[in-house]
Design a protein around this motif. Structure first.
Motif, mmCIF file in Angstrom:
data_model
loop_
_atom_site.group_PDB
_atom_site.id
_atom_site.type_symbol
_atom_site.label_atom_id
_atom_site.label_comp_id
_atom_site.label_asym_id
_atom_site.label_seq_id
_atom_site.Cartn_x
_atom_site.Cartn_y
_atom_site.Cartn_z
ATOM 1 N N MET A 1 146.907 130.798 7.909
ATOM 2 C CA MET A 1 145.755 129.951 8.110
ATOM 3 C C MET A 1 144.644 130.377 7.164
ATOM 4 N N LEU A 2 143.999 129.401 6.509
ATOM 5 C CA LEU A 2 142.989 129.689 5.507
ATOM 6 C C LEU A 2 141.620 129.228 5.980
ATOM 7 N N ASN A 3 140.599 130.000 5.642
ATOM 8 C CA ASN A 3 139.245 129.593 5.958
ATOM 9 C C ASN A 3 138.728 128.631 4.889
ATOM 10 N N GLY A 4 137.454 128.260 4.992
ATOM 11 C CA GLY A 4 136.890 127.300 4.059
ATOM 12 C C GLY A 4 136.843 127.785 2.631
ATOM 13 N N LYS A 5 136.956 129.094 2.431
ATOM 14 C CA LYS A 5 136.975 129.668 1.083
ATOM 15 C C LYS A 5 138.386 129.773 0.521
ATOM 16 N N GLY A 6 139.383 129.328 1.322
ATOM 17 C CA GLY A 6 140.768 129.421 0.876
ATOM 18 C C GLY A 6 141.378 130.784 1.075
ATOM 19 N N GLU A 7 140.718 131.646 1.871
ATOM 20 C CA GLU A 7 141.208 132.998 2.143
ATOM 21 C C GLU A 7 141.907 133.049 3.495
ATOM 22 N N PRO A 8 142.929 133.882 3.639
ATOM 23 C CA PRO A 8 143.638 133.969 4.926
ATOM 24 C C PRO A 8 142.726 134.470 6.038
ATOM 25 N N ILE A 9 142.824 133.829 7.210
ATOM 26 C CA ILE A 9 142.159 134.335 8.409
ATOM 27 C C ILE A 9 143.119 135.329 9.051
ATOM 28 N N THR A 10 142.741 136.586 9.080
ATOM 29 C CA THR A 10 143.630 137.647 9.534
ATOM 30 C C THR A 10 143.021 138.403 10.709
ATOM 31 N N TYR A 28 133.882 122.849 16.240
ATOM 32 C CA TYR A 28 134.390 121.478 16.294
ATOM 33 C C TYR A 28 134.219 120.792 14.942
ATOM 34 N N GLY A 29 135.216 120.022 14.562
ATOM 35 C CA GLY A 29 135.150 119.247 13.332
ATOM 36 C C GLY A 29 135.707 119.940 12.114
ATOM 37 N N LYS A 30 135.929 121.252 12.196
ATOM 38 C CA LYS A 30 136.526 121.975 11.081
ATOM 39 C C LYS A 30 138.034 121.702 11.024
ATOM 40 N N SER A 31 138.543 121.523 9.835
ATOM 41 C CA SER A 31 139.980 121.343 9.628
ATOM 42 C C SER A 31 140.450 122.429 8.679
ATOM 43 N N LEU A 32 141.249 123.352 9.207
ATOM 44 C CA LEU A 32 141.692 124.506 8.434
ATOM 45 C C LEU A 32 143.150 124.334 7.993
ATOM 46 N N THR A 33 143.432 124.721 6.776
ATOM 47 C CA THR A 33 144.789 124.622 6.249
ATOM 48 C C THR A 33 145.649 125.759 6.794
ATOM 49 N N THR A 34 146.843 125.433 7.250
ATOM 50 C CA THR A 34 147.780 126.437 7.750
ATOM 51 C C THR A 34 148.996 126.511 6.831
#
Length: 260
Positions: A1-10, A28-34
């Protein structure tokens, strides 16, 4: 899963109190790339015992370890998955309102079941009245039931035992006016009552945790995988059960009457 900066959420990126990753994840409203990350392939790595959490941390990933905490939406062809994080279950946690301390429910969407990436959004951020969400089951195509496992500390803090709720997947829960519907208000059986009065006398924990909630038609072949069929409660084939863990450990059936 990546945050808004494109870095992994760890695990490491979430360790600080109200860390930016925690706040973003629970907004709410955030869409994060997995992105799916393989942490152990038995064919390659062998079948020796391993610790999934340790491997996930090393790979900057998070393991799905509790399948009862999530369900594919029926009729979505395994493209939509709802799951929860149990939460801290302590009324004094400084992250309750901001970073999901009460617990949150998430929605994972993919183009197909074999897709390597997807999108994660927060479906419901819990509050003191709806906290410590645990087991999940779809009761219809668009309604998912979760049950609480709030624990004795939170029971005492809010002067309430656990409940079960149903959420509509089409509702916008960023609007505080939209709230789940309670289908179960739990009490204590005799064994849990004795434990609660004697400080854990019988190791029954005093809370009668609601767990093991499931709706199924009993199909044991591949078509019976939860999420493959649309639940149809009340037709004589689909049935709804939950277990009252701790105390006397009873299993109950939810029977619908006067269904419209």
């Amino acid at each position: 899963m990546l945050n808004g900066k494109g870095e992994p959420i760890t695990c490491a990126s979430q360790e600080a109190l109200n860390s930016p990753d925690q706040l973003e994840l629970h907004t709410y409203g955030k869409s994060l790339t997995t992105k799916w990350v393989t942490i152990h392939d038995t064919a390659v790595d062998g079948n020796a015992p391993f610790v999934a959490t340790d491997l996930a941390k090393a790979a900057k990933a998070t393991p799905f370890k509790r399948p009862e905490n999530g369900r594919f939406q029926p009729g979505s062809k395994f493209k939509t998955f709802f799951f929860d994080e149990t939460g801290d279950t302590n009324a004094t946690s400084p992250e309750n309102a901001s970073a999901g301390g009460w617990c949150s429910i998430f929605k994972l969407s993919q183009s197909g079941p074999s897709a390597s990436s997807g999108k994660l959004t927060m479906f419901y951020r819990c509050d003191e009245a709806h906290a410590g969400i645990d087991n999940a089951t779809f009761v219809s195509k668009n309604q998912i039931a979760f049950v609480e496992d709030a624990g004795d500390t939170l029971h005492g803090q809010r002067n309430a035992l656990d409940s079960g709720y149903v959420w509509d997947v089409n509702s916008d829960y960023s609007n505080p006016a939209n709230q789940p519907v309670r289908w179960l208000a739990e009490g204590r059986d005799a064994s849990a009552t004795l434990d609660a009065a004697n400080g854990g006398f019988g190791s029954n924990e005093g809370d009668n945790e609601i767990t093991g909630a499931v709706v199924s038609d009993g199909d044991t072949d591949t078509n019976g995988i939860l999420g493959a069929k649309l639940p149809n409660l009340g037709n004589g084939e689909w049935r709804w059960f939950y277990t009252q863990q701790h105390g006397d450990n009873r299993t109950y059936e939810v029977v619908l009457k006067n269904r419209h």
